[in-house]
Design a protein around this motif. Structure first.
Motif, PDB file in Angstrom:
ATOM      1  N   GLY A  44     -63.407-107.732 -49.620  1.00  0.00           N
ATOM      2  CA  GLY A  44     -64.131-107.327 -48.538  1.00  0.00           C
ATOM      3  C   GLY A  44     -65.490-107.077 -48.784  1.00  0.00           C
ATOM      4  O   GLY A  44     -66.612-107.651 -47.967  1.00  0.00           O
ATOM      5  N   PRO A  45     -65.799-106.085 -49.575  1.00  0.00           N
ATOM      6  CA  PRO A  45     -67.291-105.674 -50.071  1.00  0.00           C
ATOM      7  C   PRO A  45     -68.247-106.802 -50.471  1.00  0.00           C
ATOM      8  O   PRO A  45     -69.264-106.611 -49.541  1.00  0.00           O
ATOM      9  N   ALA A  46     -67.715-107.601 -50.993  1.00  0.00           N
ATOM     10  CA  ALA A  46     -68.543-108.742 -51.603  1.00  0.00           C
ATOM     11  C   ALA A  46     -68.678-109.723 -50.211  1.00  0.00           C
ATOM     12  O   ALA A  46     -70.148-109.970 -50.061  1.00  0.00           O
ATOM     13  N   LEU A  47     -67.934-109.847 -49.231  1.00  0.00           N
ATOM     14  CA  LEU A  47     -68.155-110.542 -48.083  1.00  0.00           C
ATOM     15  C   LEU A  47     -69.337-109.804 -46.963  1.00  0.00           C
ATOM     16  O   LEU A  47     -69.887-110.223 -46.471  1.00  0.00           O
ATOM     17  N   ILE A  48     -69.331-108.381 -47.481  1.00  0.00           N
ATOM     18  CA  ILE A  48     -70.084-107.771 -46.317  1.00  0.00           C
ATOM     19  C   ILE A  48     -71.769-107.856 -47.234  1.00  0.00           C
ATOM     20  O   ILE A  48     -72.710-108.273 -46.385  1.00  0.00           O
ATOM     21  N   VAL A  49     -71.772-108.182 -48.478  1.00  0.00           N
ATOM     22  CA  VAL A  49     -73.070-108.519 -49.006  1.00  0.00           C
ATOM     23  C   VAL A  49     -73.351-109.931 -48.696  1.00  0.00           C
ATOM     24  O   VAL A  49     -74.628-110.205 -48.301  1.00  0.00           O
ATOM     25  N   ILE A  50     -72.628-110.713 -48.701  1.00  0.00           N
ATOM     26  CA  ILE A  50     -72.793-112.232 -48.408  1.00  0.00           C
ATOM     27  C   ILE A  50     -73.038-112.292 -46.931  1.00  0.00           C
ATOM     28  O   ILE A  50     -74.052-113.085 -46.628  1.00  0.00           O
ATOM     29  N   GLY A  51     -72.376-111.437 -45.994  1.00  0.00           N
ATOM     30  CA  GLY A  51     -73.053-111.724 -44.683  1.00  0.00           C
ATOM     31  C   GLY A  51     -74.288-110.881 -44.583  1.00  0.00           C
ATOM     32  O   GLY A  51     -75.006-111.581 -43.709  1.00  0.00           O
ATOM     33  N   ALA A  52     -74.710-109.866 -45.311  1.00  0.00           N
ATOM     34  CA  ALA A  52     -75.912-109.199 -45.133  1.00  0.00           C
ATOM     35  C   ALA A  52     -77.217-110.415 -45.454  1.00  0.00           C
ATOM     36  O   ALA A  52     -78.292-110.418 -44.962  1.00  0.00           O
ATOM     37  N   ALA A  53     -77.032-110.871 -46.624  1.00  0.00           N
ATOM     38  CA  ALA A  53     -77.689-112.102 -47.150  1.00  0.00           C
ATOM     39  C   ALA A  53     -77.776-113.137 -46.258  1.00  0.00           C
ATOM     40  O   ALA A  53     -78.954-113.891 -45.755  1.00  0.00           O
ATOM     41  N   GLY A  54     -76.753-113.492 -45.466  1.00  0.00           N
ATOM     42  CA  GLY A  54     -76.885-114.545 -44.392  1.00  0.00           C
ATOM     43  C   GLY A  54     -77.741-113.929 -43.212  1.00  0.00           C
ATOM     44  O   GLY A  54     -78.462-114.700 -42.642  1.00  0.00           O
ATOM     45  N   GLY A  91     -68.419 -97.259 -61.382  1.00  0.00           N
ATOM     46  CA  GLY A  91     -69.331 -97.794 -60.759  1.00  0.00           C
ATOM     47  C   GLY A  91     -69.169 -98.956 -59.865  1.00  0.00           C
ATOM     48  O   GLY A  91     -68.204 -99.603 -60.093  1.00  0.00           O
ATOM     49  N   ALA A  92     -70.102 -99.249 -58.965  1.00  0.00           N
ATOM     50  CA  ALA A  92     -70.038-100.507 -58.032  1.00  0.00           C
ATOM     51  C   ALA A  92     -71.190-100.363 -57.494  1.00  0.00           C
ATOM     52  O   ALA A  92     -72.423-100.534 -58.114  1.00  0.00           O
ATOM     53  N   TYR A  93     -71.226-100.307 -56.149  1.00  0.00           N
ATOM     54  CA  TYR A  93     -72.625-100.347 -55.311  1.00  0.00           C
ATOM     55  C   TYR A  93     -72.360 -99.675 -54.065  1.00  0.00           C
ATOM     56  O   TYR A  93     -70.928 -99.389 -53.696  1.00  0.00           O
ATOM     57  N   SER A  94     -73.340 -99.477 -53.229  1.00  0.00           N
ATOM     58  CA  SER A  94     -73.297 -98.972 -52.029  1.00  0.00           C
ATOM     59  C   SER A  94     -72.713 -99.939 -50.805  1.00  0.00           C
ATOM     60  O   SER A  94     -73.627-100.902 -50.503  1.00  0.00           O
ATOM     61  N   ILE A  95     -71.484 -99.723 -50.542  1.00  0.00           N
ATOM     62  CA  ILE A  95     -71.006-100.632 -49.352  1.00  0.00           C
ATOM     63  C   ILE A  95     -71.879-100.571 -47.918  1.00  0.00           C
ATOM     64  O   ILE A  95     -72.158-101.480 -47.531  1.00  0.00           O
ATOM     65  N   PRO A  96     -71.788 -99.010 -47.821  1.00  0.00           N
ATOM     66  CA  PRO A  96     -72.356 -98.849 -46.371  1.00  0.00           C
ATOM     67  C   PRO A  96     -73.997 -99.128 -46.609  1.00  0.00           C
ATOM     68  O   PRO A  96     -74.694 -99.640 -45.600  1.00  0.00           O
ATOM     69  N   GLY A  97     -74.446 -99.190 -47.907  1.00  0.00           N
ATOM     70  CA  GLY A  97     -75.877 -99.459 -48.170  1.00  0.00           C
ATOM     71  C   GLY A  97     -76.054-100.965 -47.754  1.00  0.00           C
ATOM     72  O   GLY A  97     -76.958-101.500 -47.034  1.00  0.00           O
ATOM     73  N   ALA A  98     -75.088-101.660 -48.165  1.00  0.00           N
ATOM     74  CA  ALA A  98     -75.246-103.028 -47.549  1.00  0.00           C
ATOM     75  C   ALA A  98     -75.128-103.635 -46.401  1.00  0.00           C
ATOM     76  O   ALA A  98     -75.879-104.283 -45.833  1.00  0.00           O
ATOM     77  N   ALA A  99     -74.439-102.833 -45.650  1.00  0.00           N
ATOM     78  CA  ALA A  99     -74.320-102.905 -44.258  1.00  0.00           C
ATOM     79  C   ALA A  99     -75.647-102.573 -43.493  1.00  0.00           C
ATOM     80  O   ALA A  99     -76.172-103.088 -42.622  1.00  0.00           O
TER      81      ALA A  99
END
Length: 419
Positions: A44-54, A91-99
């Protein structure tokens, strides 16, 4: 004890000690916990990043570079912190940050956003090495920060609902699978169940799209940063606050709840370094992650708390591998219909939204009026002087709290009432 407190980066057993004890710490439970955390972070989080890129009309190569940055450095952070401290600091990345970035990319060009990513990393790094975190958090109360997060991310929840109207069979099955999985099993993450059922539904209904790049490997395309004041205020500041005030704070709380003594300064410093390095590759921030730390530090990773750091090591290796092979995986993911991506992303945000609302509007926390103002301003998606809503939500919430919520009132709200 006092001597340890004076270190600006807390000492640990060292990477050599972590490597030496790793073989006896790896077992079925630590490996499975690390795998579950990785599956959660790579679905799911990867899809949020891909959605942000879109949303920012990024090329496939820029999207691949973004994923390489956050997953590659996120995995590296897990390996360094887990082995050095022998603790499940993940470690990972900020999921809310991607949103948040997704909304900003409709206003700012990507090179401006990349400059803001780097500036956010610098802010976090400075907060870590100077010990300013406590003072910043005292000035900007956590309920206001959490209300801003809730207001900015609520559109992901509503997006999952509206997606049902666009692709009812696929999205309906996805949502149903998510909640049934939550009810029936604790072994498989609900978001993974939802994604699997969604993919089956897409295949059964013939709803797959065609990725422009097919299944060929896409090389990462790096973007030169451009530094602007508007992007600093609209992206860098809110992103840095999210990393420190949401991700790191959540991870610290989880570790303390499991009776660990987290290296708070080191966690902040490495989150800042990860932010700068990820930004140089075009990613928004690699940092300590709350949800993944929660999974790897829980009893799912075994009864021996001293050995749970092995779960973080497994997670780090899988994260890094996902980042390296993102060029092959992204074209496949982009073949998924947009409503399915939106639905899974919204479902993946449920726990984040719950945490944000609960932290913002728990009566004992105080600052309720300021938090409410921050919430509605963030939900408004207003843009003033080219600066997006999350920044103005923090400003408005803090100003209103200073005007109407006097310290004595806040203390009275935060004190439990006795019968």
């Amino acid at each position: 004890m006092e001597k340890t407190e004076r270190h600006w980066i807390e000492p640990g057993p060292g990477i050599a000690a972590g490597l030496r004890d790793l073989p006896k710490s790896i077992n079925v439970k630590t490996a499975s916990a690390g795998l579950v955390a990785a599956i959660f972070g790579c679905s799911g989080p990867a899809l949020i990043v891909i959605g942000a890129a879109g949303a920012g009309n990024l090329t496939n190569g820029q999207t691949v570079a973004w994923l390489l940055a956050i997953y590659g450095f996120g995995g590296l952070i897990s390996l360094v912190m887990a082995l050095h401290y022998k603790m499940p600091v993940t470690g990972a990345y900020s999921i809310p940050g991607a949103a948040l970035v997704a909304g900003s990319l409709t206003v700012f060009s990507f090179d401006q956003a990349v400059g803001a990513f780097i500036m956010a990393g610098v802010i976090v790094f400075v907060l870590g090495i100077t010990g300013l975190i406590g003072r910043v958090m005292r000035w900007l109360p956590m309920p206001i920060v959490m209300a801003m997060i809730a207001g900015a991310l609520i559109r992901f929840g509503t997006g999952a609902v509206t997606a049902i109207g666009t692709l009812p069979i696929v999205v309906g099955a996805t949502v149903l699978a998510f909640f049934l999985s939550m009810r029936l099993t604790r072994v498989v993450p609900p978001v993974l169940s939802a994604l699997i059922v969604g993919l089956i539904a897409v295949w059964a209904t013939g709803s797959f799209g065609t990725a422009e790049a097919g299944i060929s490997f896409v090389m990462p395309e790096f973007t030169a940063p451009r530094f602007t004041l508007d992007a600093f205020l609209a992206i860098a500041l809110p992103l840095a606050i999210l990393v420190v005030g949401a991700e790191n704070a959540q991870a610290i709380g989880v570790l303390q709840a499991e009776s660990y003594r987290p290296p708070i300064n080191a966690m902040t410093v490495i989150s800042g370094v990860g932010g700068v390095l990820a930004g140089l590759l075009g990613g928004h921030n690699a940092n300590i992650a709350g949800p993944m730390t929660a999974i790897c530090s829980s009893d799912q990773a075994g009864e021996d708390k001293q050995g749970r750091y092995a779960a973080t090591v497994v997670n780090g290796l899988l994260f890094a591998a996902f980042g390296i092979f993102a060029g092959l995986l992204v074209p496949l993911i982009l073949m998924l219909p947009a409503p399915l991506i939106g639905a899974v992303a919204g479902l993946a945000m449920i726990n984040v939204l719950l945490m944000a609302f609960q932290s913002a509007f728990t009566r004992n926390a105080g600052y309720q009026i300021g938090a409410f103002v921050a919430l509605v301003v963030a939900m408004s998606n207003i843009s003033i002087l080219g600066i997006s809503a999350p920044f103005w939500a923090l400003v408005a919430g803090a100003v209103v709290s200073m005007l109407v919520e006097r310290p004595s009132v806040v203390r009275e709200q935060a004190t439990p009432q006795t019968a």
